[in-house]
Write a protein that holds these residues in place. Structure first.
Motif, PDB file in Angstrom:
ATOM      1  N   TYR A 225       0.970  -1.255   0.137  1.00  0.00           N
ATOM      2  CA  TYR A 225       0.036   0.052  -0.220  1.00  0.00           C
ATOM      3  C   TYR A 225       0.843   1.274  -0.051  1.00  0.00           C
ATOM      4  N   THR A 228      -0.837   4.578   0.993  1.00  0.00           N
ATOM      5  CA  THR A 228      -1.059   4.668   2.553  1.00  0.00           C
ATOM      6  C   THR A 228       0.466   4.813   3.267  1.00  0.00           C
ATOM      7  N   TYR A 253      -5.997   5.125   8.740  1.00  0.00           N
ATOM      8  CA  TYR A 253      -5.787   4.937   7.393  1.00  0.00           C
ATOM      9  C   TYR A 253      -6.525   3.358   6.984  1.00  0.00           C
TER      10      TYR A 253
END
Length: 428
Positions: A225, A228, A253
Motif C-alpha cells: 500500500y 498509504t 488509514y
C-alpha cells in the motif's frame, strides 16, 4: 560491459573535476580510518553529503582508490554475480588500487558477500548507504566485528554557518542579528548541503522526499500500500515533536493491523527520513510503543508532500535540538528519551548513558519575562524530572531570554541561548 565502462569513466571524470578544498569540514571525517582492515560504512539520508565526505577524505589522504556509485539506473539493476565485472572494469580504469569506495551499495542484492570477499583480499573499503536497517542488519549478520559504522546527518547549524560564511564569533549587534537571522533560516530550510545555493528549495526537497519513499522504502520492502505509506509519512511529519499513536494511524488509514503500521513507521526510520525518541520508562513495552516523532531535517517539515504550511518555530527548534543531540552521541551506551508523567510534567529530552540519566533538557522558544504558566511548565518540568530520575544536570535551551544559571528550590538550571548551544558553546 561498454555501458558499464562509460558510467564508471563518467563517474571518475566527475570525481577528478571536483575541488574538495571548497567543501565544509565535518567532524565525521575523522571517524573514517583508511588504514583499518574494517569496512568503513557511512550511513545517512539521501543527499546529506555522504559521497562528498568520503571522496574528500580519500582525495585529501592521497591514497590510491577507485570509485563506483551504484545509485545509477544501470548499475542498480546489476545482479550480484556481475559485481566481478564491475571490479575488473575498475582495475582497467584506475589501475592498481588499495582502497575502493562503493556508493549506495545497498542497491545491489547480496552486496555483503561481495564486501566480505574484498575484505578477505585485503582491500580497504569505504561504503555508503541510505538505509540504516538493511546495512546494519546485513553487516551485523555477515560482517560481525569487521566494520566501522559512521552516522551522517544533513548539516548541523555550525556547519550551516560555516558553509554560508557566517561570523559566529563576533559580538557586535550586527553580527549577533545576522547569526539569529541565519538560525531562523536554518529552522525553516534545514541543512541539506545542495540547497544552500538555491533561492527556493521546495522542488528539490519534494523530489528528494519522493525518492526516499519510492526507492529506499517501497522498492526495497516491496510495500503493498504505497499511497498509504506516503500518507502516514506525511502525517508523521505534520505532527513532528509529538507522540505517535500506532492504533490511531491504523484507524485513520484503515489498515488491517497495528503490526502493519509499526512496520511502515520502522521503514520510514530505517530510510533515515525520521527518528523516533522513546519515552523514558523502566518498562520495555512502554519504550517500544510510546515514542515521539522527529524529522531527520527541518527541510522535510517544510516541503514534504501535502505539507501543512506552518512556521511552528518552537517545535522546529525542538526538532533541531533533537537531531543535534543524536548527532552528538559518541558512544553506543548513550540514548535519548523524553520524560512524561501524565497530566503532571514533561521533559523534552532525557539523556541516558549506561542506564544512568546524565542530563535533562527543556527547549522553549521565548523565555523573556516568562508568564507563570510557561515558567512552571518548563522549570517545573525540569525540577520534577530531576526528583524522579536523581539527575541534577538541568538545561533550558531557548531562542531568547536571560542566560546564566538559575537557582530554584535548591537546584541549578543552566539557561543557554539556542544559537550558542547549537554551536557547541553552551558552557554547561
Amino acid at each position: 560491459m561498454d555501458r558499464i565502462e562509460k558510467i564508471l569513466r563518467d563517474q571518475r571524470e566527475e570525481l577528478l573535476s571536483t575541488d574538495f578544498t571548497q567543501f565544509v569540514s565535518r567532524k565525521e571525517e575523522a571517524e573514517i580510518d583508511l588504514n583499518s582492515k574494517l569496512a568503513q560504512i557511512v550511513i545517512g539520508v539521501r543527499r546529506c553529503g555522504k559521497s562528498t565526505l568520503c571522496q574528500k577524505v580519500l582525495v585529501q589522504s592521497n591514497v590510491n582508490f577507485a570509485y563506483v556509485n551504484f545509485d545509477d539506473e544501470t548499475l542498480a539493476s546489476l545482479q550480484s554475480s556481475q559485481l566481478n565485472d564491475v571490479l575488473e572494469m575498475l582495475y582497467r580504469i584506475y589501475g592498481s588500487f588499495t582502497h575502493l569506495f562503493m556508493d549506495e551499495i545497498q542497491n545491489i542484492a547480496s552486496w555483503h558477500l561481495f564486501v566480505n570477499r574484498l575484505l578477505r583480499q585485503g582491500i580497504h573499503l569505504v561504503v555508503t548507504g541510505s538505509n540504516a536497517n538493511l546495512l546494519s542488519g546485513e553487516l551485523s549478520t555477515h560482517l560481525t566485528g569487521r566494520y566501522n559504522e559512521i552516522r551522517l546527518f544533513p548539516f548541523s547549524f555550525a556547519e550551516y554557518c560555516q558553509a554560508n560564511e557566517v561570523d559566529t564569533g563576533a559580538l557586535t549587534t550586527k553580527a549577533r542579528g545576522e547569526l539569529l537571522h541565519t538560525l531562523d533560516t536554518y529552522l525553516m530550510r534545514g541543512g541539506f548541503p545542495e540547497t544552500l545555493a538555491m533561492p527556493r528549495q521546495d522542488k528539490y526537497i519534494s523530489s528528494l522526499y519522493a525518492a526516499v519513499i519510492s526507492k529506499d522504502i517501497c522498492q526495497r520492502y516491496k510495500v503493498r500500500y504505497k499511497k498509504t505509506l506516503q500518507q502516514i509519512a506525511n502525517s508523521l511529519l505534520d505532527h513532528f515533536c509529538q507522540e505517535l499513536s500506532y492504533t490511531r494511524l491504523q484507524t485513520d488509514y484503515k489498515l488491517s493491523s497495528v503490526h502493519t503500521v509499526m512496520n511502515y513507521v520502522s521503514y520510514l526510520e530505517n530510510a533515515c527520513l525520521l527518528r523516533l525518541v522513546p519515552r523514558f520508562s523502566f518498562k520495555s513495552i512502554e519504550r517500544q510503543t510510546q515514542r515521539k516523532v522527529y524529522a531527520i531535517d527541518n527541510a522535510f517539515i517544510t516541503d514534504h508532500d501535502d505539507a501543512l504550511q506552518t512556521e511552528s518555530l518552537g517545535w522546529r527548534l525542538e526538532n533541531a535540538v533533537a537531531i543535534e543531540l543524536l548527532r552528538r552521541m559518541e558512544y553506543e551506551t548513550q540514548q535519548i528519551f523524553y520524560l512524561r508523567q501524565a497530566k503532571s510534567y514533561e521533559v523534552d529530552f532525557c539523556i541516558v548513558d549506561r542506564n544512568r540519566v546524565t542530563q535533562l533538557i527543556q527547549v522553549t522558544y521565548n523565555f523573556t519575562n516568562p508568564p507563570t504558566k510557561l515558567f512552571n511548565r518548563e522549570i517545573g518540568g525540569l525540577l520534577k524530572g530531576a526528583a524522579a530520575t536523581g539527575c541534577n544536570n538541568l538545561t533550558l535551551i531557548m531562542m531568547s531570554g536571560e542566560t546564566g544559571d538559575l537557582e530554584v528550590d535548591g537546584m541549578t538550571i543552566h539557561r543557554v541561548l539556542a544559537s550558542d548551544w547549537l554551536l557547541g558553546r553552551d558552557n554547561a
